[in-house]
Design an enzyme around this catalytic site. Structure first.
Site, mmCIF file in Angstrom:
data_model
loop_
_atom_site.group_PDB
_atom_site.id
_atom_site.type_symbol
_atom_site.label_atom_id
_atom_site.label_comp_id
_atom_site.label_asym_id
_atom_site.label_seq_id
_atom_site.Cartn_x
_atom_site.Cartn_y
_atom_site.Cartn_z
ATOM 1 C CG ASN A 76 -24.132 26.032 -48.677
ATOM 2 O OD1 ASN A 76 -24.920 26.787 -48.109
ATOM 3 N ND2 ASN A 76 -24.153 24.709 -48.489
ATOM 4 N N GLY A 79 -27.139 31.129 -45.767
ATOM 5 C CA GLY A 79 -27.752 31.851 -44.647
ATOM 6 C C GLY A 79 -29.263 31.812 -44.661
ATOM 7 C CB CYS A 139 -29.049 25.683 -40.682
ATOM 8 S SG CYS A 139 -28.194 26.798 -41.824
ATOM 9 C CE LYS A 175 -30.427 18.347 -44.379
ATOM 10 N NZ LYS A 175 -30.614 19.093 -45.629
ATOM 11 C CB THR A 203 -23.422 21.169 -44.907
ATOM 12 O OG1 THR A 203 -23.960 22.224 -44.108
ATOM 13 C CG2 THR A 203 -24.145 21.114 -46.246
#
Lengths: 334, 254
Positions: A76, A79, A139, A175, A203
């Site tokens: 994925n 955004g 991210c 994270k 991810t």
């Protein structure tokens, strides 16, 4: 290895002083910050829910395709679409009100371009009264306009952590990204900077290309892998982190079943993130995983998650073997 | 553990049919096993990807109304052009033996001719009539497709250029009064669906309603299509009447 008792296993756990009725944590980004959906996760078995990452200002996110299932997982690049801090506060307040009645913890999630903005946004979000805040320094889908992700180096990740800790009193989870040379080093740095826990992992960057057109499938070209393909990577990362720090870890990546949760806790996780499972197992993923985890523990005569936590780190193989259930028909045939 | 298959698959357009003034059907060179009411994501590389209800499964067909840049791009395609599809996704209509009233509002009629074909198929044993509503006669969709299947059409247009003057919900209210329908299956704008829910509850007729929503991932992950605590892409888009919770109970994120 496990104490003999009657009844079902206690699957509660504690993270940064916050009691979770189950170890299952809705991973950030799944189901947005919709209070109704966060409540749904809580009602079906989550012990904590993480809101979608919020940035200081609203973001529309990337165009579609933004999430695709491939042979061994999902990829994925949403955004970080989010309404920005001001509107997020209203959503978090409503979510907090609904979750408190259920005894389920709310984790806010924040990202920003600079350590200073991280601290400002975290302080604002804390006003809504979440139980914890997760710093999304990892991210993979923000692109060059935001520079290198903070989780890429121990120093940058620690700086964000220290700034946020100085600006808020709320427990902070950091994270981390699997896409680093030594995730243990990053974990150690953020814990020294004051992190109360670690969420591992975000991810893994990847890409799909459509053979017919030659075009990247995701509108953002690249995205983050999750689901089954991520599980072995996440297990290794959690194992490495648990080897070097003692703060609680929310082990996240490819947990689709109760057995997956057992594996993640065995690697050293205190709690377990659940995200892609919603795709693989449907809207009831939390109740399915929770029931499977409880059934596994009962079958193996374990009465709390402490009985299995960090098993992979011990070399007491004999103890592990005794935890196996009896094989039906074994005595007769031997 | 099973999940809908994933990456976009290229199909070729074999036929393009203009259905009405702003709606065209694209027939593709393959099939996709699915239930009427399910949807698929259509992708044009470099343009966009959006959800569309499936208007035929074998051959695969999509019926697209021109409402924005992406549907304009789909309308510019011709026979021989490629179109990428992934799906099917979501929960479709159920196919029963009853006497079904199909209700379509505007381009919401798109999955209903496919549904009628399923209901009337040998072995299913159902019967169907269609109530179709649109702004004008030129906006009515699929009247001829329904009639060709022997499905009686009750039309309503807001300007009275065809059928009853007014909204299709008025027609439905009248049709349900004589008790000849055992169930309603509908697709259209939210206001129409909400009105139908009340009308069907009043008449004691069970209904399945297909909702449209702003969708991003299409597979239940991102939450963009949340509607009263339910995910339109995963729990729907077809919901049983009464199953759909009160939208007003939620603060919306967008």
């Amino acid at each position: 290895m496990c104490a003999q008792r009657s009844g079902s296993a206690d699957i509660s756990c504690r993270i940064a002083g916050v009691q979770l009725p189950t170890p299952l944590v809705l991973a950030s980004g799944i189901w947005g910050t919709s209070p109704a959906l966060l409540e749904r996760a809580a009602r079906t078995g989550a012990g904590a829910v993480t809101a979608k990452t919020c940035t200081p200002r609203p973001r529309r996110g990337h165009r579609n395709p933004s999430a695709v299932h491939w042979d061994h997982g999902l990829i994925n690049a949403m955004g970080l679409p989010n309404p920005g801090v001001t509107e997020e506060l209203a959503l978090l307040r409503e979510a907090s009100r609904r979750l408190r009645r259920l005894g389920v913890a709310l984790i806010a999630s924040v990202s920003a371009d600079t350590a200073e903005d991280f601290a400002d946004a975290a302080a604002r979000l804390a006003e809504a009264g979440p139980d914890m805040i997760e710093l999304n320094v990892s991210c993979p889908n923000l692109g060059a306009e935001h520079g290198e992700m903070f989780a890429a180096t121990p120093r940058a990740a620690a700086e964000v952590t220290a700034r946020v800790k100085a600006a808020t009193r709320i427990p902070c989870l950091v994270k981390l990204s699997p896409n680093v040379h030594d995730i243990g080093e990053v974990a150690r740095a953020v814990v020294e900077a004051g992190a109360d826990g670690i969420t591992a992992i975000n991810t893994m960057p990847g890409m799909l290309i459509d053979a017919a057109s030659g075009a990247p499938v995701l509108a953002n070209q690249t995205g983050g892998l999750s689901g089954p393909a991520l599980k072995p990577i996440a297990l290794r990362c959690v194992y490495d982190i648990a080897s070097v720090v003692s703060v609680p870890i929310i082990g996240t990546g490819g947990v689709l079943s109760g057995t997956d949760a057992v594996e993640m806790i065995s690697a050293g996780a205190t709690a377990v993130g659940v995200g892609s499972a919603v795709f693989y197992r449907g809207g009831d993923a939390f109740s399915l995983v929770k029931d499977e985890l409880s059934a596994w523990l009962a079958e193996h005569e374990c009465w709390s998650l402490d009985d299995i936590r960090g098993r992979a780190h011990t070399s007491r193989k004999a103890a592990v073997v005794t935890a196996l259930p009896p094989v039906p028909g074994w005595e007769r045939s031997s | 553990m099973s999940a809908p298959a994933g990456i976009p698959t290229p199909f070729r357009i074999t036929e393009k049919t203009q259905e009405n003034v702003k709606t065209a059907s694209l027939v593709l060179d393959g099939s996709l096993p699915c239930a009427p009411g399910q949807f698929a994501m259509l992708w044009l590389p470099g343009v966009d990807e959006k959800p569309f209800s499936i208007s035929g499964s074998d051959p695969l067909m999509f019926t697209v109304s021109r409402v924005g840049p992406f549907s304009e791009a789909l309308h510019s395609l011709c026979a021989g052009d490629a179109l990428w599809v992934r799906g099917p996704f979501g929960r479709g209509f159920s196919a029963g033996r009853g006497r079904t009233l199909l209700v379509g509002g505007g381009y919401g009629a798109a999955p209903l001719a496919f549904l009628a074909r399923t209901l009337l198929a040998p072995g299913c044993g159902g019967s169907a009539e269609a109530a179709l509503g649109a702004r004008t006669a030129a906006d009515l969709l699929f009247v001829h497709r329904f009639q060709a299947m022997g499905v009686r059409v009750h039309a309503a247009t807001e300007d009275g250029s065809e059928g009853t003057v007014g909204l299709v919900t008025g027609v439905v209210q009248r049709l349900l009064a004589d008790g000849r329908f055992t169930n309603v299956q509908a697709c259209g704008p939210e206001g129409m669906l909400e009105a139908l829910e009340r009308i069907c509850a009043g008449a004691g007729v069970p209904a399945e309603l297909s909702f449209e929503a702003y969708m991003r991932c299409g597979v239940g992950l991102c939450g963009a299509c949340e509607h009263g605590g339910r995910l339109v892409c995963l729990d729907g888009p077809v919901f049983s009447a009464g199953e759909e919770p009160d939208v007003g109970s939620t603060i919306r994120g967008s």
